[in-house]
Design an enzyme around this catalytic site. Sequence first.
Site, PDB file in Angstrom:
ATOM      1  N   GLU A 195     137.193  50.460 100.194  1.00 34.56           N
ATOM      2  CA  GLU A 195     137.126  49.253 101.032  1.00 34.56           C
ATOM      3  C   GLU A 195     136.119  49.445 102.162  1.00 34.56           C
ATOM      4  O   GLU A 195     136.433  49.243 103.341  1.00 34.56           O
ATOM      5  CB  GLU A 195     138.526  48.865 101.543  1.00 34.56           C
ATOM      6  CG  GLU A 195     139.457  48.498 100.401  1.00 34.56           C
ATOM      7  CD  GLU A 195     140.715  47.724 100.803  1.00 34.56           C
ATOM      8  OE1 GLU A 195     141.009  47.603 101.998  1.00 34.56           O
ATOM      9  OE2 GLU A 195     141.399  47.236  99.881  1.00 34.56           O
ATOM     10  N   GLU A 220     143.240  48.629  92.966  1.00 34.88           N
ATOM     11  CA  GLU A 220     144.402  48.217  93.769  1.00 34.88           C
ATOM     12  C   GLU A 220     144.769  46.796  93.376  1.00 34.88           C
ATOM     13  O   GLU A 220     143.951  45.873  93.534  1.00 34.88           O
ATOM     14  CB  GLU A 220     144.098  48.288  95.272  1.00 34.88           C
ATOM     15  CG  GLU A 220     143.978  49.708  95.776  1.00 34.88           C
ATOM     16  CD  GLU A 220     143.813  49.821  97.276  1.00 34.88           C
ATOM     17  OE1 GLU A 220     144.349  48.965  98.005  1.00 34.88           O
ATOM     18  OE2 GLU A 220     143.135  50.776  97.710  1.00 34.88           O
TER      19      GLU A 220
HETATM   20  O1  AHR Z   1     147.491  49.743  99.355  1.00 32.48           O
HETATM   21  C1  AHR Z   1     147.511  49.572 100.723  1.00 32.48           C
HETATM   22  C2  AHR Z   1     146.119  49.374 101.305  1.00 32.48           C
HETATM   23  O2  AHR Z   1     145.565  48.200 100.838  1.00 32.48           O
HETATM   24  C3  AHR Z   1     145.094  50.408 100.964  1.00 32.48           C
HETATM   25  O3  AHR Z   1     145.158  51.540 101.764  1.00 32.48           O
HETATM   26  C4  AHR Z   1     143.809  49.693 101.183  1.00 32.48           C
HETATM   27  O4  AHR Z   1     142.775  50.165 100.347  1.00 32.48           O
HETATM   28  C5  AHR Z   1     144.168  48.253 100.920  1.00 32.48           C
HETATM   29  O5  AHR Z   1     143.734  47.423 101.937  1.00 32.48           O
END
Ligand code: AHR
Length: 498
Positions: free
Chosen positions: A173, A301
């Site tokens: 990110e 994710e």
């Molecule tokens: O999964 C929780 C968080 O969500 C992670 O650390 C981040 O990459 C995303 O914003």
Amino acid sequence: MAKLYVNPNVKKGHLNPELQGHFSEHLGRCIYEGIYVGEDSDIPNENGMRRDVVEALKEIRVPVLRWPGGCFADEYHWKDGIGEKDKRKKMINTHWGGVVEDNSFGTHEFMELCRQLGCKSYINGNLGSGTVQEMSEWVEYLTFKGVSPMADLRKANGHEEPWKIDYFGVGNESWGCGGNMRPEYYGDLYRRYQTYVRGYDPKAPIYKIACGANAGDYHWTDKVLETVFDHGSGFMNGLSLHYYTLPTGDWGKKGSSTEFDEKDWYRTLNRTLFMETLIERHGAIMDQYDPEKKLGMIIDEWGTWYDVEPGTNPGFLYQQNTMRDALVAGINLNLFNKHCDRVKMANIAQMVNVLQAVVLTEGQRMVKTPTWHVFHMYRDHQDGELLESSVETGRIGLEEEFMVPNLTESASLGRDGKVHVTLTNLSLEDSAQIEGIFADASVKSVKGTVLKGGMREHNTFDEPERVHAEAFGDVEAAGNRVNFTLPACSVLHLEVTV
Ligand code: AHR
């Protein structure tokens, strides 16, 4: 009667086991308590890893595990997590609850966890606050076999042989918690950092993943690819994508994991189905640079994100998991299968005790969530071949803006030679009568497993089996047809011998 068509003779692509991958971050009780309790714990463990949790994860055949973050990855300094435990540095986990991180779970412990799970490793390097040298030395420490400063350090720390690292992420990110960068700037940094992610063993290449977009940020995808895409010289193998399903779509008030109504149900499922739009639109940009689809879309994710359970640390992201999460899981896993020409890995966030977890723990106790059951039902797709398939659907819902199809499906030819069909019924009220038609095939036998229940049903530590998969008897086979009734609010796996 809705018709489900499956053609066992038309294969559409390989289903990487990694489509059912997982993610574990130093966040809340995911690693500590949830997985790692230390060798001296009263909780039965092997080399510090909880036996009950490892066993539950082996049952769903976890194919790959991403670590150490997440946002945590870009402030993690790997050298703090090696060597004698009592000498390891302590730090503040600023992103997640401000708790003390004692670094007792580090590189060796992660690789031991992967060994116990029998899964591939996906390490996410620190580009946000780490140096090129630090990232380069981590790869050397992990994978170099000969004599070198980092290989010698690894040996001194008790691991003679190098490990195999399957996937390596260069930043996480980077548009947000990983450095708030612009895509062009990240792209240039990516080019530089990845240069030093050396492939020491030509027989064990490392698959390099660049940080991709947040949800519908198509500009990010375009600009990163414009800056980085290398037309085959090995700069990058994959580009990530993050998308979370929030019932409200509002980060300020996401909604409860268990207290929701029928409108929330359809809103959530509608929002999770947006994943398909994201895959298609980011995929179309990737096609412009990479029409041969060599570059993998890595959805590292995904999952539901609700308000935390009342009374828990807001920084720990602990939430319950209901039949709604089961449907979200089933819908997404079907989508990843359908788009396996581009999507090469997907990692649910997160594996234990955080967000849409497959397992929850409390002290000695553990429960498998409805999401765990869906992964269990879908595991036979792993390493299979996607088959041509479709199902007739109707539009359902309570609000025009949040209508959804009543059914989703995918089908594969498994490594076991059987046809595996997975279906979700999104309707809260109506079961679906389905006539399955298997083209040019004769159905010899069929058996199934179903997960069903009320929309808010979930497992608790006092009632761990309230939601569980059961054998599905309501199915008849004749000729090339299979007739069955899919209950409302359910996920089904059919194993068909043709
Ligand atoms: O999964 C929780 C968080 O969500 C992670 O650390 C981040 O990459 C995303 O914003």
